[in-house]
Design a protein around this motif. Structure first.
Motif, PDB file in Angstrom:
ATOM      1  N   GLU A  37       0.840  -1.196   0.000  1.00 45.96           N
ATOM      2  CA  GLU A  37       0.000   0.000   0.000  1.00 45.96           C
ATOM      3  C   GLU A  37       0.878   1.250   0.000  1.00 45.96           C
ATOM      4  O   GLU A  37       1.859   1.340   0.732  1.00 45.96           O
ATOM      5  N   SER A  38       0.505   2.207  -0.837  1.00 46.76           N
ATOM      6  CA  SER A  38       1.279   3.444  -0.907  1.00 46.76           C
ATOM      7  C   SER A  38       1.052   4.288   0.347  1.00 46.76           C
ATOM      8  O   SER A  38       0.145   4.028   1.130  1.00 46.76           O
ATOM      9  N   ARG A  39       1.881   5.302   0.512  1.00 43.09           N
ATOM     10  CA  ARG A  39       1.809   6.163   1.699  1.00 43.09           C
ATOM     11  C   ARG A  39       0.559   7.036   1.701  1.00 43.09           C
ATOM     12  O   ARG A  39       0.034   7.386   2.744  1.00 43.09           O
ATOM     13  N   ILE A  40       0.105   7.413   0.527  1.00 45.60           N
ATOM     14  CA  ILE A  40      -1.177   8.118   0.366  1.00 45.60           C
ATOM     15  C   ILE A  40      -2.051   7.136  -0.397  1.00 45.60           C
ATOM     16  O   ILE A  40      -1.748   6.775  -1.531  1.00 45.60           O
ATOM     17  N   TYR A  41      -3.139   6.700   0.217  1.00 45.55           N
ATOM     18  CA  TYR A  41      -3.849   5.528  -0.272  1.00 45.55           C
ATOM     19  C   TYR A  41      -5.346   5.774  -0.368  1.00 45.55           C
ATOM     20  O   TYR A  41      -5.908   6.596   0.353  1.00 45.55           O
ATOM     21  N   GLY A  42      -5.981   5.033  -1.245  1.00 44.08           N
ATOM     22  CA  GLY A  42      -7.437   4.971  -1.323  1.00 44.08           C
ATOM     23  C   GLY A  42      -8.105   6.309  -1.570  1.00 44.08           C
ATOM     24  O   GLY A  42      -7.663   7.122  -2.372  1.00 44.08           O
ATOM     25  N   GLN A  43      -9.189   6.529  -0.853  1.00 40.48           N
ATOM     26  CA  GLN A  43      -9.983   7.743  -1.027  1.00 40.48           C
ATOM     27  C   GLN A  43      -9.163   8.990  -0.718  1.00 40.48           C
ATOM     28  O   GLN A  43      -9.335  10.026  -1.364  1.00 40.48           O
ATOM     29  N   THR A  44      -8.264   8.895   0.246  1.00 45.45           N
ATOM     30  CA  THR A  44      -7.408  10.033   0.586  1.00 45.45           C
ATOM     31  C   THR A  44      -6.607  10.471  -0.631  1.00 45.45           C
ATOM     32  O   THR A  44      -6.513  11.668  -0.929  1.00 45.45           O
ATOM     33  N   TYR A  45      -6.035   9.515  -1.355  1.00 46.67           N
ATOM     34  CA  TYR A  45      -5.255   9.833  -2.552  1.00 46.67           C
ATOM     35  C   TYR A  45      -6.126  10.556  -3.587  1.00 46.67           C
ATOM     36  O   TYR A  45      -5.744  11.602  -4.107  1.00 46.67           O
ATOM     37  N   TYR A  46      -7.301   9.990  -3.869  1.00 43.42           N
ATOM     38  CA  TYR A  46      -8.155  10.559  -4.915  1.00 43.42           C
ATOM     39  C   TYR A  46      -8.712  11.929  -4.528  1.00 43.42           C
ATOM     40  O   TYR A  46      -8.857  12.801  -5.395  1.00 43.42           O
ATOM     41  N   GLU A  47      -8.998  12.129  -3.269  1.00 43.94           N
ATOM     42  CA  GLU A  47      -9.445  13.451  -2.823  1.00 43.94           C
ATOM     43  C   GLU A  47      -8.346  14.486  -3.033  1.00 43.94           C
ATOM     44  O   GLU A  47      -8.608  15.588  -3.530  1.00 43.94           O
ATOM     45  N   LEU A  48      -7.123  14.135  -2.643  1.00 43.91           N
ATOM     46  CA  LEU A  48      -6.000  15.063  -2.826  1.00 43.91           C
ATOM     47  C   LEU A  48      -5.732  15.317  -4.306  1.00 43.91           C
ATOM     48  O   LEU A  48      -5.486  16.450  -4.718  1.00 43.91           O
ATOM     49  N   GLU A  49      -5.788  14.262  -5.106  1.00 48.34           N
ATOM     50  CA  GLU A  49      -5.574  14.422  -6.549  1.00 48.34           C
ATOM     51  C   GLU A  49      -6.601  15.390  -7.141  1.00 48.34           C
ATOM     52  O   GLU A  49      -6.250  16.281  -7.920  1.00 48.34           O
ATOM     53  N   ASP A  50      -7.860  15.220  -6.775  1.00 44.38           N
ATOM     54  CA  ASP A  50      -8.912  16.115  -7.278  1.00 44.38           C
ATOM     55  C   ASP A  50      -8.713  17.550  -6.805  1.00 44.38           C
ATOM     56  O   ASP A  50      -8.882  18.500  -7.583  1.00 44.38           O
ATOM     57  N   LEU A  51      -8.374  17.732  -5.529  1.00 44.07           N
ATOM     58  CA  LEU A  51      -8.162  19.085  -4.994  1.00 44.07           C
ATOM     59  C   LEU A  51      -7.003  19.790  -5.693  1.00 44.07           C
ATOM     60  O   LEU A  51      -7.109  20.958  -6.077  1.00 44.07           O
ATOM     61  N   ILE A  52      -5.893  19.080  -5.887  1.00 45.39           N
ATOM     62  CA  ILE A  52      -4.740  19.675  -6.569  1.00 45.39           C
ATOM     63  C   ILE A  52      -5.097  19.987  -8.016  1.00 45.39           C
ATOM     64  O   ILE A  52      -4.762  21.068  -8.527  1.00 45.39           O
ATOM     65  N   THR A  53      -5.787  19.078  -8.683  1.00 43.53           N
ATOM     66  CA  THR A  53      -6.203  19.298 -10.071  1.00 43.53           C
ATOM     67  C   THR A  53      -7.079  20.542 -10.182  1.00 43.53           C
ATOM     68  O   THR A  53      -6.883  21.375 -11.072  1.00 43.53           O
ATOM     69  N   ASN A  54      -8.024  20.689  -9.260  1.00 43.15           N
ATOM     70  CA  ASN A  54      -8.916  21.858  -9.291  1.00 43.15           C
ATOM     71  C   ASN A  54      -8.155  23.160  -9.069  1.00 43.15           C
ATOM     72  O   ASN A  54      -8.432  24.166  -9.726  1.00 43.15           O
ATOM     73  N   ILE A  55      -7.191  23.139  -8.149  1.00 45.74           N
ATOM     74  CA  ILE A  55      -6.368  24.337  -7.930  1.00 45.74           C
ATOM     75  C   ILE A  55      -5.602  24.699  -9.197  1.00 45.74           C
ATOM     76  O   ILE A  55      -5.565  25.878  -9.606  1.00 45.74           O
ATOM     77  N   LEU A  56      -5.008  23.713  -9.829  1.00 51.24           N
ATOM     78  CA  LEU A  56      -4.246  23.970 -11.054  1.00 51.24           C
ATOM     79  C   LEU A  56      -5.140  24.521 -12.166  1.00 51.24           C
ATOM     80  O   LEU A  56      -4.730  25.405 -12.921  1.00 51.24           O
ATOM     81  N   LYS A  57      -6.349  24.027 -12.258  1.00 49.39           N
ATOM     82  CA  LYS A  57      -7.290  24.539 -13.257  1.00 49.39           C
ATOM     83  C   LYS A  57      -7.676  25.985 -12.957  1.00 49.39           C
ATOM     84  O   LYS A  57      -7.792  26.811 -13.846  1.00 49.39           O
ATOM     85  N   GLU A  58      -7.885  26.286 -11.664  1.00 46.41           N
ATOM     86  CA  GLU A  58      -8.269  27.643 -11.258  1.00 46.41           C
ATOM     87  C   GLU A  58      -7.183  28.658 -11.563  1.00 46.41           C
ATOM     88  O   GLU A  58      -7.480  29.789 -11.937  1.00 46.41           O
ATOM     89  N   VAL A  59      -5.925  28.271 -11.380  1.00 48.13           N
ATOM     90  CA  VAL A  59      -4.834  29.214 -11.625  1.00 48.13           C
ATOM     91  C   VAL A  59      -4.386  29.209 -13.082  1.00 48.13           C
ATOM     92  O   VAL A  59      -3.522  29.995 -13.471  1.00 48.13           O
ATOM     93  N   GLY A  60      -4.976  28.327 -13.872  1.00 49.22           N
ATOM     94  CA  GLY A  60      -4.712  28.332 -15.307  1.00 49.22           C
ATOM     95  C   GLY A  60      -3.387  27.721 -15.727  1.00 49.22           C
ATOM     96  O   GLY A  60      -2.742  28.190 -16.664  1.00 49.22           O
TER      97      GLY A  60
END
Length: 61
Positions: A37-60
């Motif tokens: 199992e990775s250090r960032i796992y499961g739902q925690t990983y996907y939540e963080l991935e989505d949050l970072i993706t949304n921030i990157l989209k917002e800042v263009g």
């Protein structure tokens, strides 16, 4: 896959590497205790991935 998500995955890998170095795993209800199992796992990983993706989209990125 869009470029923002690709960057988010790269950012998460940086944190995975640091957590591995520190021997720290983020808690997640989906953890089973398997060594692979990775250090960032499961739902925690996907939540963080989505949050970072949304921030990157917002800042263009």
């Amino acid at each position: 896959m869009d470029k923002e998500r690709e960057i988010a995955i790269m950012v998460l890998q940086v944190f995975e590497n640091k957590l591995e170095e520190l021997d720290v795993s983020l808690p997640d209800k989906e953890r089973t205790g398997m060594l692979e199992e990775s250090r960032i796992y499961g739902q925690t990983y996907y939540e963080l991935e989505d949050l970072i993706t949304n921030i990157l989209k917002e800042v263009g990125v």
